[in-house]
Design a protein around this motif. Structure first.
Motif, PDB file in Angstrom:
ATOM      1  N   SER A  20     -12.092  88.123  10.535  1.00  0.00           N
ATOM      2  CA  SER A  20     -11.545  88.414   9.218  1.00  0.00           C
ATOM      3  C   SER A  20     -10.155  87.856   9.047  1.00  0.00           C
ATOM      4  CB  SER A  20     -11.561  89.918   8.964  1.00  0.00           C
ATOM      5  OG  SER A  20     -10.863  90.604   9.964  1.00  0.00           O
ATOM      6  N   SER A  21      -9.196  88.195   9.931  1.00  0.00           N
ATOM      7  CA  SER A  21      -7.856  87.624   9.862  1.00  0.00           C
ATOM      8  C   SER A  21      -7.021  88.197  10.971  1.00  0.00           C
ATOM      9  CB  SER A  21      -7.199  87.949   8.521  1.00  0.00           C
ATOM     10  OG  SER A  21      -6.935  89.322   8.433  1.00  0.00           O
ATOM     11  N   PRO A  22      -5.919  87.570  11.314  1.00  0.00           N
ATOM     12  CA  PRO A  22      -5.023  88.150  12.303  1.00  0.00           C
ATOM     13  C   PRO A  22      -4.430  89.434  11.783  1.00  0.00           C
ATOM     14  CG  PRO A  22      -4.001  86.258  11.273  1.00  0.00           C
ATOM     15  CD  PRO A  22      -5.421  86.295  10.801  1.00  0.00           C
ATOM     16  N   LEU A  23      -4.368  90.411  12.639  1.00  0.00           N
ATOM     17  CA  LEU A  23      -3.834  91.700  12.229  1.00  0.00           C
ATOM     18  C   LEU A  23      -2.336  91.620  12.093  1.00  0.00           C
ATOM     19  CD1 LEU A  23      -5.956  94.030  14.502  1.00  0.00           C
ATOM     20  CD2 LEU A  23      -6.433  93.171  12.222  1.00  0.00           C
ATOM     21  N   ALA A  89     -15.850  78.671   7.730  1.00  0.00           N
ATOM     22  CA  ALA A  89     -15.601  79.774   8.662  1.00  0.00           C
ATOM     23  C   ALA A  89     -14.951  79.264   9.940  1.00  0.00           C
ATOM     24  CB  ALA A  89     -16.907  80.499   8.979  1.00  0.00           C
ATOM     25  N   GLY A  90     -15.416  78.111  10.435  1.00  0.00           N
ATOM     26  CA  GLY A  90     -14.788  77.523  11.616  1.00  0.00           C
ATOM     27  C   GLY A  90     -13.355  77.109  11.357  1.00  0.00           C
ATOM     28  N   VAL A  91     -13.086  76.549  10.163  1.00  0.00           N
ATOM     29  CA  VAL A  91     -11.711  76.192   9.799  1.00  0.00           C
ATOM     30  C   VAL A  91     -10.828  77.437   9.779  1.00  0.00           C
ATOM     31  CG1 VAL A  91     -10.264  75.330   7.920  1.00  0.00           C
ATOM     32  CG2 VAL A  91     -12.377  74.134   8.530  1.00  0.00           C
ATOM     33  N   ALA A  92     -11.356  78.533   9.240  1.00  0.00           N
ATOM     34  CA  ALA A  92     -10.578  79.769   9.194  1.00  0.00           C
ATOM     35  C   ALA A  92     -10.271  80.285  10.595  1.00  0.00           C
ATOM     36  CB  ALA A  92     -11.331  80.822   8.385  1.00  0.00           C
ATOM     37  N   LEU A  93     -11.203  80.146  11.523  1.00  0.00           N
ATOM     38  CA  LEU A  93     -10.943  80.578  12.900  1.00  0.00           C
ATOM     39  C   LEU A  93      -9.847  79.737  13.537  1.00  0.00           C
ATOM     40  CD1 LEU A  93     -14.541  81.220  14.280  1.00  0.00           C
ATOM     41  CD2 LEU A  93     -12.832  82.916  13.635  1.00  0.00           C
ATOM     42  N   LEU A 117     -12.110  83.487   5.136  1.00  0.00           N
ATOM     43  CA  LEU A 117     -13.221  83.988   5.938  1.00  0.00           C
ATOM     44  C   LEU A 117     -14.205  84.791   5.089  1.00  0.00           C
ATOM     45  CD1 LEU A 117     -11.361  84.955   9.199  1.00  0.00           C
ATOM     46  CD2 LEU A 117     -13.348  83.467   9.054  1.00  0.00           C
ATOM     47  N   ALA A 118     -13.680  85.649   4.212  1.00  0.00           N
ATOM     48  CA  ALA A 118     -14.562  86.428   3.340  1.00  0.00           C
ATOM     49  C   ALA A 118     -15.369  85.507   2.435  1.00  0.00           C
ATOM     50  CB  ALA A 118     -13.743  87.414   2.518  1.00  0.00           C
ATOM     51  N   THR A 119     -14.735  84.455   1.917  1.00  0.00           N
ATOM     52  CA  THR A 119     -15.440  83.505   1.053  1.00  0.00           C
ATOM     53  C   THR A 119     -16.536  82.777   1.815  1.00  0.00           C
ATOM     54  OG1 THR A 119     -13.470  83.159  -0.326  1.00  0.00           O
ATOM     55  CG2 THR A 119     -15.181  81.469  -0.405  1.00  0.00           C
ATOM     56  N   SER A 120     -16.183  82.238   2.986  1.00  0.00           N
ATOM     57  CA  SER A 120     -17.140  81.438   3.748  1.00  0.00           C
ATOM     58  C   SER A 120     -18.297  82.279   4.261  1.00  0.00           C
ATOM     59  CB  SER A 120     -16.433  80.744   4.908  1.00  0.00           C
ATOM     60  OG  SER A 120     -15.849  81.689   5.790  1.00  0.00           O
ATOM     61  N   LEU A 121     -18.009  83.483   4.740  1.00  0.00           N
ATOM     62  CA  LEU A 121     -19.077  84.316   5.281  1.00  0.00           C
ATOM     63  C   LEU A 121     -19.991  84.840   4.184  1.00  0.00           C
ATOM     64  CD1 LEU A 121     -17.072  86.229   8.023  1.00  0.00           C
ATOM     65  CD2 LEU A 121     -18.563  84.251   8.264  1.00  0.00           C
ATOM     66  N   THR A 122     -19.420  85.148   3.007  1.00  0.00           N
ATOM     67  CA  THR A 122     -20.255  85.556   1.879  1.00  0.00           C
ATOM     68  C   THR A 122     -21.154  84.411   1.445  1.00  0.00           C
ATOM     69  OG1 THR A 122     -18.543  87.089   1.117  1.00  0.00           O
ATOM     70  CG2 THR A 122     -20.240  86.465  -0.467  1.00  0.00           C
ATOM     71  N   ALA A 123     -20.594  83.192   1.357  1.00  0.00           N
ATOM     72  CA  ALA A 123     -21.396  82.029   0.986  1.00  0.00           C
ATOM     73  C   ALA A 123     -22.468  81.750   2.030  1.00  0.00           C
ATOM     74  CB  ALA A 123     -20.494  80.814   0.806  1.00  0.00           C
ATOM     75  N   ALA A 292     -21.013  87.924  15.057  1.00  0.00           N
ATOM     76  CA  ALA A 292     -20.997  87.411  13.686  1.00  0.00           C
ATOM     77  C   ALA A 292     -20.460  85.987  13.644  1.00  0.00           C
ATOM     78  CB  ALA A 292     -20.164  88.337  12.798  1.00  0.00           C
ATOM     79  N   ALA A 293     -19.434  85.716  14.438  1.00  0.00           N
ATOM     80  CA  ALA A 293     -18.918  84.347  14.517  1.00  0.00           C
ATOM     81  C   ALA A 293     -19.947  83.414  15.150  1.00  0.00           C
ATOM     82  CB  ALA A 293     -17.622  84.327  15.324  1.00  0.00           C
ATOM     83  N   GLY A 294     -20.677  83.923  16.141  1.00  0.00           N
ATOM     84  CA  GLY A 294     -21.700  83.111  16.779  1.00  0.00           C
ATOM     85  C   GLY A 294     -22.804  82.693  15.833  1.00  0.00           C
TER      86      GLY A 294
END
Length: 333
Positions: A20-23, A89-93, A117-123, A292-294
């Motif tokens: 999701s994002s760095p805390l 999603a990979g770019v966001a990671l 990440l929310a955009t890419s995973l939803t798509a 989920a990333a996998g």
């Protein structure tokens, strides 16, 4: 004690934000203190490597589909959408790794990464459901599958998928974050519990719809097999019919593999996001986010690179003098 506290902060950041994002460094007592970058770790390197692999795989798929005029059937448009979503999603990671270990993180970087990440995973999830819908329609409306009308419908569906994904992903930037209110945080800060619950609830809804579509695919496939056997006067114990039925069973096993990977990758985090809260252990967050990333890493192998036409395009690009294109076939189950 100071070293231990810094390590606790780093562990919470790196383990609770794999997808999701760095805390944020909200638990520091002095808000004016400049946060120190955590030391590079095995988790951070694994995060960057996985993001790089995801980007590489899905870039190959997107380039192969966009560069080949013959791959314009609805199913390939949906596969390109799925690959593009996983690529983002990979770019966001990778951005998460850079902001956490290489560049001083800011509120803006956290919100941008979580929104992407929310955009890419939803798509990605909606594209997976679109692929299932396309497969169902290609069987139940085989005569009109691949027509210009079907391509227009697929393009309209993709426009809705990405419009909805961008609207959902803009939530953190529009104020659905807990940077100013720690008590509203979810298991994946800086997302609020309400926002993450909506995302996880939406995922479970997508899973239910996708399961219904694949159940419909199985029913239509069995009906077609029975109709063919009846027209050719095959009996159920006939060897020729048994071989055809065995082929259907192989297709069903592939379908179950796709569904099993999809559900097993996403269900743990969806359930944990609904049941957990900010007080939950960061280790559990990391353990449920890694599968989920996998999924973004496995999608190209399960959906795109397993397709004959895409493999031929890639083989032709690698060995143009040894490979020629054949006619288009619908995507494999």
């Amino acid at each position: 004690m100071m070293t231990q506290n810094n390590m606790d902060i780093w562990f919470e950041e790196s383990s609770g934000s794999g997808m999701s994002s760095p805390l944020s460094q909200l638990d520091q007592s002095d808000p004016t203190t400049v946060p120190e970058a955590p030391p590079l770790s095995l988790w951070g390197v694994a995060l960057c490597v996985s993001g790089t692999l995801i980007v590489s795989e899905n870039t190959i798929v997107v380039a192969a589909i966009l560069a080949t005029p013959s791959l314009r059937a609805p199913v390939f448009l949906l596969l390109a959408s799925l690959a593009l979503a996983d690529l983002l999603a990979g770019v966001a990671l990778i951005l998460h790794f850079l902001f956490l270990f290489c560049v001083e993180p800011t509120d803006w970087s956290e919100l941008m990464t979580s929104g992407l990440l929310a955009t890419s995973l939803t798509a990605s999830l909606l594209s997976l459901m679109g692929v299932a819908l396309d497969r169902y329609l290609s069987l139940s409306h085989a005569l009109t599958y691949g027509s210009r009308h079907s391509r227009r419908c697929a393009a309209g569906l993709l426009a809705l998928v990405w419009l909805g994904s961008c609207l959902i992903g803009s939530g953190p930037l529009l104020g659905w974050h807990c940077l100013n209110d720690i008590t509203s945080c979810s298991v994946a800060r800086p997302l609020t519990q309400t926002y993450l619950s909506l995302l996880c609830g939406g995922f479970l809804l997508v899973v239910m719809v996708t399961l219904q579509l694949y159940t419909g695919i199985c029913r239509v496939a069995r009906r077609h097999a029975h109709a063919i056997a009846t027209q050719r006067h095959f009996l159920p114990d006939n060897q020729s019919y048994a071989s055809k039925h065995g082929g259907r069973g192989k297709g069903l096993s592939r379908l179950l593999l796709v569904l099993g990977v999809f559900v097993s990758c996403w269900t743990p985090f969806a359930l944990y996001g609904l049941l957990g809260d900010a007080s939950s252990s960061p280790l559990y967050t990391y353990a449920t986010l890694v599968p989920a990333a996998g999924n973004s890493l496995l999608n190209p192998l399960l959906y795109s690179l397993r397709n004959r036409d895409i493999r031929k395009v890639l083989l032709h690009a690698c060995c143009p003098h040894r490979h020629t294109h054949n006619t288009h076939r619908p995507v494999d189950l």
